[in-house]
Design an enzyme around this catalytic site. Structure first.
Site, PDB file in Angstrom:
ATOM      1  N   GLU A  41      -5.372  -4.950  10.550  1.00  0.00           N
ATOM      2  CA  GLU A  41      -4.027  -3.797  10.519  1.00  0.00           C
ATOM      3  C   GLU A  41      -5.091  -3.103  12.153  1.00  0.00           C
ATOM      4  O   GLU A  41      -5.495  -2.470  12.364  1.00  0.00           O
ATOM      5  CB  GLU A  41      -4.096  -2.956  10.114  1.00  0.00           C
ATOM      6  CG  GLU A  41      -4.032  -3.961   8.769  1.00  0.00           C
ATOM      7  CD  GLU A  41      -4.051  -2.875   7.202  1.00  0.00           C
ATOM      8  OE1 GLU A  41      -2.273  -3.003   7.045  1.00  0.00           O
ATOM      9  OE2 GLU A  41      -4.181  -1.946   7.139  1.00  0.00           O
ATOM     10  N   GLY A  56       1.976   2.283  11.008  1.00  0.00           N
ATOM     11  CA  GLY A  56       3.292   3.607  10.063  1.00  0.00           C
ATOM     12  C   GLY A  56       3.755   3.930  11.837  1.00  0.00           C
ATOM     13  O   GLY A  56       4.777   4.471  12.108  1.00  0.00           O
ATOM     14  N   GLU A  80      -6.695   4.740   8.025  1.00  0.00           N
ATOM     15  CA  GLU A  80      -6.532   5.852   7.719  1.00  0.00           C
ATOM     16  C   GLU A  80      -8.186   6.616   6.715  1.00  0.00           C
ATOM     17  O   GLU A  80      -8.594   7.599   6.754  1.00  0.00           O
ATOM     18  CB  GLU A  80      -5.786   5.779   6.825  1.00  0.00           C
ATOM     19  CG  GLU A  80      -4.401   6.057   7.393  1.00  0.00           C
ATOM     20  CD  GLU A  80      -2.961   5.324   6.430  1.00  0.00           C
ATOM     21  OE1 GLU A  80      -2.732   5.256   5.531  1.00  0.00           O
ATOM     22  OE2 GLU A  80      -2.249   5.221   7.470  1.00  0.00           O
ATOM     23  N   HIS A  87      -9.655   0.692   5.312  1.00  0.00           N
ATOM     24  CA  HIS A  87      -8.238   0.717   5.580  1.00  0.00           C
ATOM     25  C   HIS A  87      -8.668   2.369   7.001  1.00  0.00           C
ATOM     26  O   HIS A  87      -9.311   2.575   6.962  1.00  0.00           O
ATOM     27  CB  HIS A  87      -7.451   1.542   5.293  1.00  0.00           C
ATOM     28  CG  HIS A  87      -5.860   1.392   5.316  1.00  0.00           C
ATOM     29  ND1 HIS A  87      -5.794   2.712   6.081  1.00  0.00           N
ATOM     30  CD2 HIS A  87      -5.242   0.513   5.405  1.00  0.00           C
ATOM     31  CE1 HIS A  87      -4.101   1.983   6.164  1.00  0.00           C
ATOM     32  NE2 HIS A  87      -4.274   1.300   5.530  1.00  0.00           N
ATOM     33  N   ASN A 142       1.411  -1.505   0.048  1.00  0.00           N
ATOM     34  CA  ASN A 142      -0.437   0.183   0.206  1.00  0.00           C
ATOM     35  C   ASN A 142       0.870   1.352   0.249  1.00  0.00           C
ATOM     36  O   ASN A 142       1.283   1.034   0.530  1.00  0.00           O
ATOM     37  CB  ASN A 142      -1.034  -0.020   0.856  1.00  0.00           C
ATOM     38  CG  ASN A 142      -1.753   1.181   1.228  1.00  0.00           C
ATOM     39  OD1 ASN A 142      -2.091   1.921   0.396  1.00  0.00           O
ATOM     40  ND2 ASN A 142      -1.998   1.434   2.528  1.00  0.00           N
ATOM     41  N   LYS A 164       0.200   4.638  -0.329  1.00  0.00           N
ATOM     42  CA  LYS A 164      -0.651   5.864   0.237  1.00  0.00           C
ATOM     43  C   LYS A 164      -0.391   7.033  -0.637  1.00  0.00           C
ATOM     44  O   LYS A 164       0.298   6.732  -1.542  1.00  0.00           O
ATOM     45  CB  LYS A 164      -0.332   5.696   1.173  1.00  0.00           C
ATOM     46  CG  LYS A 164       0.122   4.604   2.773  1.00  0.00           C
ATOM     47  CD  LYS A 164      -0.170   4.468   3.882  1.00  0.00           C
ATOM     48  CE  LYS A 164      -0.665   2.958   4.462  1.00  0.00           C
ATOM     49  NZ  LYS A 164      -0.310   3.258   6.243  1.00  0.00           N
ATOM     50  N   SER A 172       3.205  -2.313  10.426  1.00  0.00           N
ATOM     51  CA  SER A 172       5.187  -1.769  10.452  1.00  0.00           C
ATOM     52  C   SER A 172       5.348  -3.755   9.788  1.00  0.00           C
ATOM     53  O   SER A 172       6.416  -4.048  10.337  1.00  0.00           O
ATOM     54  CB  SER A 172       5.477  -1.724  12.407  1.00  0.00           C
ATOM     55  OG  SER A 172       5.185  -0.094  11.930  1.00  0.00           O
TER      56      SER A 172
HETATM   57  P1  PGA Z   1       2.877   0.437   7.480  1.00  0.00           P
HETATM   58  O1  PGA Z   1       1.686   0.769   6.890  1.00  0.00           O
HETATM   59  O2  PGA Z   1       3.449  -0.625   7.085  1.00  0.00           O
HETATM   60  O3  PGA Z   1       3.763   1.545   7.369  1.00  0.00           O
HETATM   61  O4  PGA Z   1       2.637   0.251   8.822  1.00  0.00           O
HETATM   62  C1  PGA Z   1       0.721  -1.007   6.989  1.00  0.00           C
HETATM   63  C2  PGA Z   1      -1.110  -0.230   5.656  1.00  0.00           C
HETATM   64  O5  PGA Z   1      -1.897   0.603   6.476  1.00  0.00           O
HETATM   65  O6  PGA Z   1      -1.034  -0.831   5.675  1.00  0.00           O
END
Ligand code: PGA
Length: 252
Positions: free
Chosen positions: A169, A175, A99, A97, A10, A12, A215
């Site tokens: 997640e 992140g 976000e 997601h 992803n 983003k 992460s």
């Molecule tokens: P990250 O993001 O690996 O940077 O923690 C995962 C995601 O948001 O799908």
């Protein structure tokens, strides 16, 4: 039962056009030996067509979108429909997601409509969910995840579920550099399978793909992917670095 092994990246709101072309070209070369792993990248909307053209002849390597509209078409300025994604050879779409849920206030009702649009347009959905730090601290993580799954998936049939993957997640891990331990991931993934078995059947639960995200990186992927109920990863930050992403793909 052996399920697919999947690694999804992803991106983003990252990369520019030349970086995305470069990343894809490098991945094409460096992942050749991993044709048995299903690889999916989720570039920003403007780069989707370039990405899918570039991957058109690759094996087990697909392009997905990070979001789609809940609407079919019309006066929805700034939205992108599932039909438009299908037209540029997208095969996947992320729905739910954290976000999108947290920064754009997407509700369960909207997520249901988005999944319906995706399915009408032949897109496989990666349905994301996960608890916040507060919820984990208060021992509410199982309850939260159960509710997030049930509220949305109860509206779909077992047949429709065949084109939905799940991604657990935990928001506290996205992140942040803090990953769920393999024990925490396995415990939750097994629980998710139990919920799916209750909602549908054991057979459906055994078959559904469940990714871990938060992460996940080149160092911890092997341990996470070795968990019985973890079928792969949804990777954010580490998917922007070719070598890290390839190392993750090679971690099964
Ligand atoms: P990250 O993001 O690996 O940077 O923690 C995962 C995601 O948001 O799908």
């Amino acid at each position: 039962m052996s399920r697919k092994k999947i690694v999804a990246g992803n991106w983003k709101m990252n990369t520019d056009l030349s970086q995305s072309i470069d990343l894809i070209n490098q991945l094409k070369i460096k992942t050749k030996q991993f044709s048995h792993i299903e690889k999916i990248i989720f570039p920003p909307f403007p780069f989707l067509k370039t990405a899918s053209d570039s991957l058109a002849n690759e094996t087990n390597f697909f392009v997905g979108a990070q979001n789609c509209s809940q609407h079919i078409k019309g006066a929805f300025t700034g939205e992108v429909s599932a039909e438009m994604l299908n037209a540029v050879a997208c095969k996947f779409v992320l729905v739910g997601h954290s976000e999108r849920r947290n920064f754009f206030n997407e509700t369960d009702e909207q997520l249901i409509l988005k999944i319906q649009q995706a399915q009408k347009n032949k897109l496989t959905v990666i349905f994301c969910f996960g608890e916040k730090l507060e919820e984990r601290k208060n021992n509410k993580h199982f309850e939260t995840v159960k509710q997030q799954i049930e509220m949305v998936l109860k509206n779909f049939s077992a047949t429709e579920l065949a084109t939905i993957y799940l991604a657990y997640e935990p928001v506290w891990a996205i992140g942040t550099g803090e990953t769920a331990t393999p024990q925490q991931a396995q415990e939750m993934h097994a629980y998710i399978r139990k919920i799916i078995a209750q909602l549908f059947s054991n057979a459906v639960a055994e078959k559904i793909n469940i990714l871990y995200g938060g992460s996940c990186n080149a160092q911890n992927a092997a341990e996470l992917f070795s968990c019985a109920d973890v079928d792969g990863g949804l990777i954010g930050g580490a998917s922007l670095k070719t070598d890290d992403f390839c190392k993750i793909i090679s971690s099964f």
